[in-house]
Enzyme design. Structure first.
Site, PDB file in Angstrom:
ATOM      1  CB  THR A 119      22.835 -47.612   0.770  1.00  0.00           C
ATOM      2  OG1 THR A 119      23.328 -46.571  -0.088  1.00  0.00           O
ATOM      3  CG2 THR A 119      22.364 -46.999   2.071  1.00  0.00           C
ATOM      4  CB  THR A 131      22.831 -42.656  -1.708  1.00  0.00           C
ATOM      5  OG1 THR A 131      23.837 -41.649  -1.791  1.00  0.00           O
ATOM      6  CG2 THR A 131      21.907 -42.554  -2.901  1.00  0.00           C
ATOM      7  CG  LEU A 157      31.813 -36.825  -0.480  1.00  0.00           C
ATOM      8  CD1 LEU A 157      32.715 -37.897  -1.068  1.00  0.00           C
ATOM      9  CD2 LEU A 157      32.226 -36.572   0.950  1.00  0.00           C
ATOM     10  CE  LYS A 203      24.271 -39.210  -3.737  1.00  0.00           C
ATOM     11  NZ  LYS A 203      25.619 -38.836  -3.395  1.00  0.00           N
ATOM     12  CB  CYS A 235      28.205 -43.359  -6.101  1.00  0.00           C
ATOM     13  SG  CYS A 235      29.127 -43.205  -4.560  1.00  0.00           S
TER      14      CYS A 235
HETATM   15  C1  UGA Z   1      29.636 -39.538  -7.794  1.00  0.00           C
HETATM   16  C2  UGA Z   1      29.044 -38.130  -7.964  1.00  0.00           C
HETATM   17  O1  UGA Z   1      29.796 -37.416  -8.942  1.00  0.00           O
HETATM   18  C3  UGA Z   1      29.070 -37.370  -6.632  1.00  0.00           C
HETATM   19  O2  UGA Z   1      28.455 -36.118  -6.789  1.00  0.00           O
HETATM   20  C4  UGA Z   1      28.315 -38.196  -5.600  1.00  0.00           C
HETATM   21  O3  UGA Z   1      28.319 -37.578  -4.330  1.00  0.00           O
HETATM   22  C5  UGA Z   1      28.968 -39.553  -5.478  1.00  0.00           C
HETATM   23  O4  UGA Z   1      28.938 -40.221  -6.745  1.00  0.00           O
HETATM   24  C6  UGA Z   1      28.201 -40.353  -4.471  1.00  0.00           C
HETATM   25  O5  UGA Z   1      27.018 -40.660  -4.729  1.00  0.00           O
HETATM   26  O6  UGA Z   1      28.715 -40.620  -3.390  1.00  0.00           O
HETATM   27  P1  UGA Z   1      32.141 -40.511  -7.642  1.00  0.00           P
HETATM   28  O7  UGA Z   1      31.520 -41.855  -7.562  1.00  0.00           O
HETATM   29  O8  UGA Z   1      33.231 -40.162  -6.701  1.00  0.00           O
HETATM   30  O9  UGA Z   1      31.010 -39.376  -7.426  1.00  0.00           O
HETATM   31  O10 UGA Z   1      32.711 -40.366  -9.108  1.00  0.00           O
HETATM   32  P2  UGA Z   1      32.494 -39.416 -10.374  1.00  0.00           P
HETATM   33  O11 UGA Z   1      33.529 -38.376 -10.389  1.00  0.00           O
HETATM   34  O12 UGA Z   1      31.079 -39.006 -10.497  1.00  0.00           O
HETATM   35  O13 UGA Z   1      32.837 -40.443 -11.523  1.00  0.00           O
HETATM   36  C7  UGA Z   1      32.032 -41.615 -11.704  1.00  0.00           C
HETATM   37  C8  UGA Z   1      32.515 -42.428 -12.868  1.00  0.00           C
HETATM   38  O14 UGA Z   1      32.188 -41.773 -14.092  1.00  0.00           O
HETATM   39  C9  UGA Z   1      34.017 -42.695 -12.925  1.00  0.00           C
HETATM   40  O15 UGA Z   1      34.217 -44.066 -13.234  1.00  0.00           O
HETATM   41  C10 UGA Z   1      34.494 -41.802 -14.043  1.00  0.00           C
HETATM   42  O16 UGA Z   1      35.635 -42.325 -14.679  1.00  0.00           O
HETATM   43  C11 UGA Z   1      33.293 -41.792 -14.962  1.00  0.00           C
HETATM   44  N1  UGA Z   1      33.221 -40.616 -15.861  1.00  0.00           N
HETATM   45  C12 UGA Z   1      33.108 -39.360 -15.339  1.00  0.00           C
HETATM   46  C13 UGA Z   1      33.250 -40.801 -17.237  1.00  0.00           C
HETATM   47  O17 UGA Z   1      33.336 -41.953 -17.737  1.00  0.00           O
HETATM   48  N2  UGA Z   1      33.171 -39.708 -18.044  1.00  0.00           N
HETATM   49  C14 UGA Z   1      33.059 -38.451 -17.567  1.00  0.00           C
HETATM   50  O18 UGA Z   1      32.976 -37.510 -18.358  1.00  0.00           O
HETATM   51  C15 UGA Z   1      33.026 -38.275 -16.178  1.00  0.00           C
END
Ligand code: UGA
Length: 443
Positions: A88, A124, A156, A213, A269
């Site tokens: 989405t 989502t 995830l 979500k 996401c």
């Molecule tokens: C995110 C959510 O964490 C999942 O729970 C969710 O299912 C998913 O989106 C989704 O909606 O499908 P994801 O996009 O894989 O997962 O990535 P994250 O691990 O959440 O990281 C997102 C961004 O935040 C990355 O660019 C990461 O570098 C950044 N980040 C993360 C920071 O800048 N600082 C932090 O402390 C943590």
């Protein structure tokens, strides 16, 4: 008892979910409209980088428990449960989510349902979507009310997708409380193995499940932007945001996770979900409730600009002709996903301001080159850094965190680094002669 399950959509979410359901013992049919993707998956190949998934997928393709097809008729005829795992994305030029792919699955699948079936949405979606789709399914399905739809949001993380699918920290299921039907019972069968481990299982109404979500992602985005806003204050006061995050993180009401200050969040996401959430709130007449997410988005994007400005200053006021190595293109480590990637955005912005940018990412070079064909991509850290006036860490890959600063100092023209993810061992780099610049620290 093993079920026959179909999963519509075979991207990061769908392919992982399909392989995960096979691992839980079910027979699974993955469905996608992309023939090339289906051909690769059928050969046991994962078309993107996700640790652990190739092994799991191959295992179940070989066992025959997991098959892939472009034929929705086959899925409709054989499966008892149908998952929707299509994307989405953000609509072009708007904040709202593009529902084309989810709607297309329903319009294709529902008219084929000649026997009782449960559809579980994982994508989502804006709140209100599931109720609308449940109604549409009843209208279109030849079995009528025996075709039921619930919402089962997915949490995830890329890079940990297999683990998160097989060992989720909770399961959420939205059902129409006025027509509960068989949905909960079927979901309990699908996830029997996970539920045996006492995984929290929350059964809610449809709107709550949809909102769980987006609220989770909005909260995570807010937490990251909170610490990045504090980083801005640290930068003008000489304070250190990483020590600050450690100190406030010991309060378990706050917690240290997702307080990593740096280049901010990207990916497929968080950025689009907070925007779609604001758009939906506007439609519902409660836009004020989520105005703060505008600020969350703005703080996040300012981090990228901050790195570009800092880079400009460090190379003497103009990027024109400056040689910059950008390490990282993926939006986070252990992923080849470059959607809304802060690292790639910075590389592109430096390039547009005249810098000669060389990029290296262990997995995302090819995806990044498709977005930015005018950037130069290299296969190693050393090659990207050769003769650089400045090195920018854009993604905290282990390979960069563990790079030898002394050896690298010998490759570059100027040993100057912007650690956009606050991930390097600072003392080692400084001891090797590097002029180190963190985010919200060592200002
Ligand atoms: C995110 C959510 O964490 C999942 O729970 C969710 O299912 C998913 O989106 C989704 O909606 O499908 P994801 O996009 O894989 O997962 O990535 P994250 O691990 O959440 O990281 C997102 C961004 O935040 C990355 O660019 C990461 O570098 C950044 N980040 C993360 C920071 O800048 N600082 C932090 O402390 C943590």
């Amino acid at each position: 008892m093993p079920l026959t399950i179909s999963v519509f959509g075979t991207g990061y979410l769908g392919a992982t979910h399909a392989a995960g359901m096979a691992e839980l013992g079910h027979r699974v049919i993955g469905v996608d409209v992309d023939e090339a993707k289906i051909a690769r998956l059928s050969r046991g190949e994962v078309p993107f980088y996700e640790p652990g998934l190739p092994e799991l997928l191959r295992k179940h393709v070989e066992s025959g428990r997991l098959t892939f097809t472009t034929d929705a008729t086959l899925a409709a005829a054989e499966a008892d449960v149908h998952f929707i795992g299509v994307g989405t994305p953000q609509r072009k030029g708007e904040y709202a989510a593009d529902m084309t792919y989810v709607d297309a699955v329903i319009e294709t699948l529902a008219p084929l349902l000649t026997r009782p079936a449960v559809i579980l949405g994982k994508s989502t979606v804006p709140v209100g979507t599931a109720a609308r789709l449940a109604q549409r399914v009843r209208e279109l399905a030849p079995v009528g009310d025996a075709a039921e739809l619930g919402w089962n949001p997915e949490f995830l993380r890329e890079g940990f997708a297999v683990e998160d699918t097989l060992r989720p920290d909770r399961l959420v299921l939205g059902v129409d409380k006025d027509r509960p039907g068989r949905i909960e019972e079927v979901a309990r069968e699908v996830y029997a193995e996970i539920l045996e481990r006492d995984t929290p299982f929350l059964v809610t109404d449809l709107a709550t499940a949809e909102l769980v979500k987006v609220s989770a992602n909005a909260f995570l985005a807010t937490k990251i932007s909170f610490i990045n806003a504090i980083a801005e204050v640290c930068e003008v006061t000489g304070a250190d945001v990483t020590e600050l995050a450690d100190a406030i993180g010991y309060d378990d009401r706050i917690g240290r996770k997702f307080l990593g200050a740096g280049l901010g969040f990207g990916g497929g996401c968080l950025p689009k979900d907070i925007r779609a959430f604001m758009a939906r709130a506007g439609e519902l007449g409660v836009d004020q409730a989520l105005t703060f997410l505008r600020e969350v988005d703005a703080v996040n994007l300012r981090r990228r600009q901050h790195v570009v400005d800092l880079a400009t200053r460090l190379v003497g006021g103009s990027l024109d002709g400056a040689r910059v190595a950008v390490l990282g293109a993926a939006f986070k480590p252990n992923s080849d996903d470059v959607r809304d990637s802060p690292a790639l955005d910075v590389a592109g912005a430096l390039h547009l301001r005249g810098a000669k940018v060389k990029v290296h990412d262990p997995e995302a070079n090819a995806n990044a080159a498709a977005v930015w064909p005018t950037l130069e991509f290299h296969d190693s850290v050393a090659a990207a850094c050769a003769d650089a006036d400045l090195v920018v860490i854009g993604t905290e890959w282990r390979q960069f965190r563990e790079a030898d600063p002394a050896a690298l100092a010998g490759e570059v023209a100027h040993a100057r680094v912007i650690d956009g993810r606050n991930c390097l061992p600072v003392e080692d780099w400084q001891a090797a002669g590097w002029d180190y610049h963190g985010m919200g620290r060592f200002a």
